[in-house]
Design a protein around this motif. Sequence first.
Motif, PDB file in Angstrom:
ATOM      1  N   ARG A 127      -8.301 -10.663   8.154  1.00  0.00           N
ATOM      2  CA  ARG A 127      -7.221 -10.791   8.738  1.00  0.00           C
ATOM      3  C   ARG A 127      -6.617 -12.006   7.883  1.00  0.00           C
ATOM      4  NH1 ARG A 127      -7.030  -6.938  10.454  1.00  0.00           N
ATOM      5  NH2 ARG A 127      -6.761  -6.371  12.965  1.00  0.00           N
TER       6      ARG A 127
ATOM      7  N   GLU B 189       4.804  -5.039  -4.015  1.00  0.00           N
ATOM      8  CA  GLU B 189       3.531  -5.216  -5.392  1.00  0.00           C
ATOM      9  C   GLU B 189       3.570  -4.395  -6.533  1.00  0.00           C
ATOM     10  OE1 GLU B 189       0.284  -2.965  -3.669  1.00  0.00           O
ATOM     11  OE2 GLU B 189       1.251  -2.715  -0.898  1.00  0.00           O
TER      12      GLU B 189
ATOM     13  N   LYS C 230       8.316 -12.745   4.005  1.00  0.00           N
ATOM     14  CA  LYS C 230       7.096 -11.768   4.644  1.00  0.00           C
ATOM     15  C   LYS C 230       6.200 -11.286   3.463  1.00  0.00           C
ATOM     16  CE  LYS C 230       8.770  -9.444   8.099  1.00  0.00           C
ATOM     17  NZ  LYS C 230       9.476  -8.188   8.412  1.00  0.00           N
ATOM     18  N   TYR C 231       4.259 -11.406   3.794  1.00  0.00           N
ATOM     19  CA  TYR C 231       3.637 -11.767   2.809  1.00  0.00           C
ATOM     20  C   TYR C 231       2.469 -10.477   2.703  1.00  0.00           C
ATOM     21  CZ  TYR C 231       0.685 -15.193   5.322  1.00  0.00           C
ATOM     22  OH  TYR C 231       0.025 -15.802   5.546  1.00  0.00           O
ATOM     23  N   ILE C 232       1.906 -10.442   2.326  1.00  0.00           N
ATOM     24  CA  ILE C 232       0.564  -9.041   2.398  1.00  0.00           C
ATOM     25  C   ILE C 232      -0.955  -9.261   2.000  1.00  0.00           C
ATOM     26  CG2 ILE C 232       2.325  -6.663   3.385  1.00  0.00           C
ATOM     27  CD1 ILE C 232       1.581  -6.085   0.429  1.00  0.00           C
ATOM     28  N   CYS C 233      -1.499  -8.673   2.175  1.00  0.00           N
ATOM     29  CA  CYS C 233      -3.315  -8.368   1.403  1.00  0.00           C
ATOM     30  C   CYS C 233      -2.878  -7.143   1.045  1.00  0.00           C
ATOM     31  CB  CYS C 233      -4.113  -8.609   1.786  1.00  0.00           C
ATOM     32  SG  CYS C 233      -5.756  -8.455   1.191  1.00  0.00           S
TER      33      CYS C 233
ATOM     34  N   ASP D  92      -3.846  -4.237   3.782  1.00  0.00           N
ATOM     35  CA  ASP D  92      -2.563  -4.828   4.552  1.00  0.00           C
ATOM     36  C   ASP D  92      -3.330  -3.186   5.458  1.00  0.00           C
ATOM     37  OD1 ASP D  92      -2.299  -3.412   2.277  1.00  0.00           O
ATOM     38  OD2 ASP D  92      -0.426  -2.485   2.736  1.00  0.00           O
TER      39      ASP D  92
ATOM     40  N   VAL E  60      -1.519  -9.194   7.235  1.00  0.00           N
ATOM     41  CA  VAL E  60       0.192  -9.708   7.061  1.00  0.00           C
ATOM     42  C   VAL E  60       0.533 -10.333   7.591  1.00  0.00           C
ATOM     43  CG1 VAL E  60       0.618  -6.714   6.883  1.00  0.00           C
ATOM     44  CG2 VAL E  60       0.852  -8.064   8.999  1.00  0.00           C
TER      45      VAL E  60
ATOM     46  N   LYS F  45       3.610 -14.225   7.431  1.00  0.00           N
ATOM     47  CA  LYS F  45       5.393 -14.346   6.931  1.00  0.00           C
ATOM     48  C   LYS F  45       5.050 -15.951   7.021  1.00  0.00           C
ATOM     49  CE  LYS F  45       6.396 -13.199  11.187  1.00  0.00           C
ATOM     50  NZ  LYS F  45       7.566 -12.927  12.510  1.00  0.00           N
TER      51      LYS F  45
END
Length: 317
Positions: A225, A257, A298-301, A305, A310, A312
């Motif tokens: 996380r 991505e 917003k962003y993710i790994c 994800d 995820v 923000k």
Amino acid sequence: MKHIRGITPRSNKLAFIVAFAVALLASLGFAGPAAAGDWGHRTWHVQVGSESHDQEIQGMAFLPSEIFINERDTIMWHANAAEIHTVTFLAEGQPLTDFNPFDPNELGPVGGSSYDGQSYYNSGIMANVDVPGFTTARNYSLTFPHEGNFTYYCLVHGKMMKGTVHVRDRGTDYPYSQGDYNRQSRDQARSIIRDGQQLDESLAEQANNHQVMAGGDDGVAMVMRFVQPTVTVHVGEKVNFVNDGMGAPHTVTFGNEPANIFAPSGDPTDFSGGDLSSGIIPPKGTFEVTFKATGTFKYICALHDYMGMVGKVKVVD
């Protein structure tokens, strides 16, 4: 009813009850060590990884990590986590190197179903879910026809995740039953979850609006996380994303991505929205982003994800 000398209907009934109880206990995993000759060739079961119910905590262990079998026995490994792992026996003299996600010999199965004790054998990527970008296997099995002590690794997590197979002469009594291994594994899995929860708390103490902890691991458990996943900053301010782990890589990816999620893209010193990615943030690595416009980003790994990694960033005037 005709009786055999020394055996009465009552003793017959008692013998049946005892036999039934023994069989029931064995089916529930309470059977003790067994003589090899009683069972013949056996198939043993090992879990690959472990996880919390929400997939936040991932374990870095084969369960059990050490197992005693006899010649001609088989081990079946079962994917037990959403995190990717491998079961890999290195060739004699082959060094353990960093995981290469572009090497087909690491991504896919190599070797047959019978282990020769000296060559490279690999399960390919294992997980208990479908992982974007990878072909995954749920199970992997090998038969061991030769005596010896054989160490294997997860290529993804290296020396932190290894196991040992002890193969003894055919006919040797087994020191443990599958039930013994199962109980040991359940205890270890619970211990890993506790370790991961403590790690999560430690990461939370380091996080604030300007520092997001991009996962973490301690060689036992992984936190999948972003810790303090939602932060609020002002225009012109920075957020530093920190991978405080020992072995698990992550990314911080805004927008779409990139085709190669392992390489950085975009300019983190002047971000006003759109596509931006850190590429791989290695353990102890950082990725700093300066936000130049208001909005919610917003962003993710890109690696994790699908497990819920995820977040923000809210940018205000």
